[in-house]
Design a protein around this motif. Structure first.
Motif, mmCIF file in Angstrom:
data_model
loop_
_atom_site.group_PDB
_atom_site.id
_atom_site.type_symbol
_atom_site.label_atom_id
_atom_site.label_comp_id
_atom_site.label_asym_id
_atom_site.label_seq_id
_atom_site.Cartn_x
_atom_site.Cartn_y
_atom_site.Cartn_z
ATOM 1 N N ALA A 67 -2.933 -1.107 -4.918
ATOM 2 C CA ALA A 67 -1.864 -0.843 -3.559
ATOM 3 C C ALA A 67 -0.680 -2.225 -4.395
ATOM 4 O O ALA A 67 0.096 -1.512 -2.641
ATOM 5 C CB ALA A 67 -2.779 -1.121 -2.159
ATOM 6 N N GLN A 70 2.065 -0.989 -5.708
ATOM 7 C CA GLN A 70 2.692 0.050 -4.696
ATOM 8 C C GLN A 70 3.292 -0.054 -3.700
ATOM 9 O O GLN A 70 4.648 0.239 -3.332
ATOM 10 C CB GLN A 70 1.743 0.927 -4.509
ATOM 11 C CG GLN A 70 1.781 2.549 -3.581
ATOM 12 C CD GLN A 70 0.960 3.631 -3.331
ATOM 13 O OE1 GLN A 70 1.023 3.241 -2.089
ATOM 14 N NE2 GLN A 70 0.354 3.622 -3.787
ATOM 15 N N GLU A 71 3.241 -1.257 -2.794
ATOM 16 C CA GLU A 71 4.033 -2.002 -1.802
ATOM 17 C C GLU A 71 5.101 -2.852 -2.296
ATOM 18 O O GLU A 71 6.526 -2.696 -2.347
ATOM 19 C CB GLU A 71 3.610 -3.036 -1.380
ATOM 20 C CG GLU A 71 4.213 -3.549 0.151
ATOM 21 C CD GLU A 71 3.091 -4.424 0.750
ATOM 22 O OE1 GLU A 71 2.562 -4.522 1.817
ATOM 23 O OE2 GLU A 71 1.588 -4.080 0.729
ATOM 24 N N HIS A 97 1.603 3.000 2.677
ATOM 25 C CA HIS A 97 0.171 3.898 2.340
ATOM 26 C C HIS A 97 -0.168 4.499 3.130
ATOM 27 O O HIS A 97 -1.088 4.442 3.879
ATOM 28 C CB HIS A 97 -0.737 1.883 2.271
ATOM 29 C CG HIS A 97 -0.512 0.906 1.265
ATOM 30 N ND1 HIS A 97 -0.400 -0.215 1.978
ATOM 31 C CD2 HIS A 97 0.001 1.097 -0.044
ATOM 32 C CE1 HIS A 97 0.241 -0.507 0.678
ATOM 33 N NE2 HIS A 97 0.498 -0.061 -0.329
ATOM 34 N N THR A 98 -0.257 6.155 3.460
ATOM 35 C CA THR A 98 -0.053 7.416 3.385
ATOM 36 C C THR A 98 -1.505 7.818 2.434
ATOM 37 O O THR A 98 -1.379 7.517 1.619
ATOM 38 C CB THR A 98 0.801 8.470 4.254
ATOM 39 O OG1 THR A 98 0.023 9.119 5.246
ATOM 40 C CG2 THR A 98 1.158 8.545 3.001
ATOM 41 N N THR A 99 -2.614 9.268 2.808
ATOM 42 C CA THR A 99 -2.572 9.590 1.573
ATOM 43 C C THR A 99 -1.772 10.922 1.527
ATOM 44 O O THR A 99 -1.473 11.262 2.662
ATOM 45 C CB THR A 99 -3.718 9.524 2.541
ATOM 46 O OG1 THR A 99 -3.377 10.420 3.307
ATOM 47 C CG2 THR A 99 -5.080 8.974 2.628
ATOM 48 N N THR A 105 -4.127 7.448 -2.236
ATOM 49 C CA THR A 105 -3.031 6.247 -1.183
ATOM 50 C C THR A 105 -1.946 6.735 -1.721
ATOM 51 O O THR A 105 -2.125 5.781 -3.062
ATOM 52 C CB THR A 105 -3.485 4.788 -1.087
ATOM 53 O OG1 THR A 105 -4.804 4.585 -0.432
ATOM 54 C CG2 THR A 105 -2.913 4.134 -0.543
ATOM 55 N N SER A 107 2.977 6.400 -1.682
ATOM 56 C CA SER A 107 3.356 5.908 -0.553
ATOM 57 C C SER A 107 4.840 6.733 -1.000
ATOM 58 O O SER A 107 5.072 7.515 -1.504
ATOM 59 C CB SER A 107 4.155 4.205 -1.313
ATOM 60 O OG SER A 107 3.319 3.802 -0.427
#
Length: 153
Positions: A67, A70-71, A97-99, A105, A107
């Protein structure tokens, strides 16, 4: 209602038709490209198109399992937000950070259109008119912006 097999065949027919329609279009760098399975050259970073019986969407998906990484990708896109929107000629939706449909998870930076139905041949021109300029604009953007992501490879 369509059987699973019929639905799969209709979707495949649409994507084949779209692929044939857009295949003469060269990339921003003058290369032949598989528009439906666009390669960004970066693992866990995809340009995805989706269509179903209610709507269609196109987007940038960041699927890195970490995550935090990802961010970092998402933040890099945020730095380029104005440039991206200038290529696209419109604002897109930004989701950190959606699904996805599998509960994973991710983005996403995306644009949706609806109501459209990929199973209705009459909607295909609307779908093609939605996807074509946006995937080409994403390619043009990526041609310039991909170097900003070299450190994140």
């Amino acid at each position: 209602m369509y059987s699973k097999d019929q639905a799969s065949q209709l979707k495949q027919a649409f994507w084949t038709a779209f692929g044939q329609y857009i295949s003469p279009q060269l990339s921003a760098e003058g290369m032949r490209v598989n528009w439906i399975n666009y390669k960004t050259g970066i693992k866990n970073l995809y340009f995805r198109m989706h269509a179903d019986k209610r709507s269609a969407s196109i987007g940038i998906e960041i699927t890195h399992p970490d995550a935090g990484i990802q961010e970092l990708f998402f933040e890099q896109f945020l730095e380029l937000k104005n440039i991206l929107h200038s290529y696209l000629g419109e604002e897109w939706e930004w989701q950190l950070h959606t699904t996805d449909e599998y509960g994973k998870t991710i983005s996403r930076i995306s644009k949706d259109v609806g109501p459209v139905n990929v199973f209705e041949n009459n909607d295909w021109p609307k779908l093609i008119s939605f996807f074509k300029p946006r995937i080409i604009a994403l390619d043009e953007f990526w041609s310039d912006a991909k170097y900003s992501f070299d450190a994140l490879k």
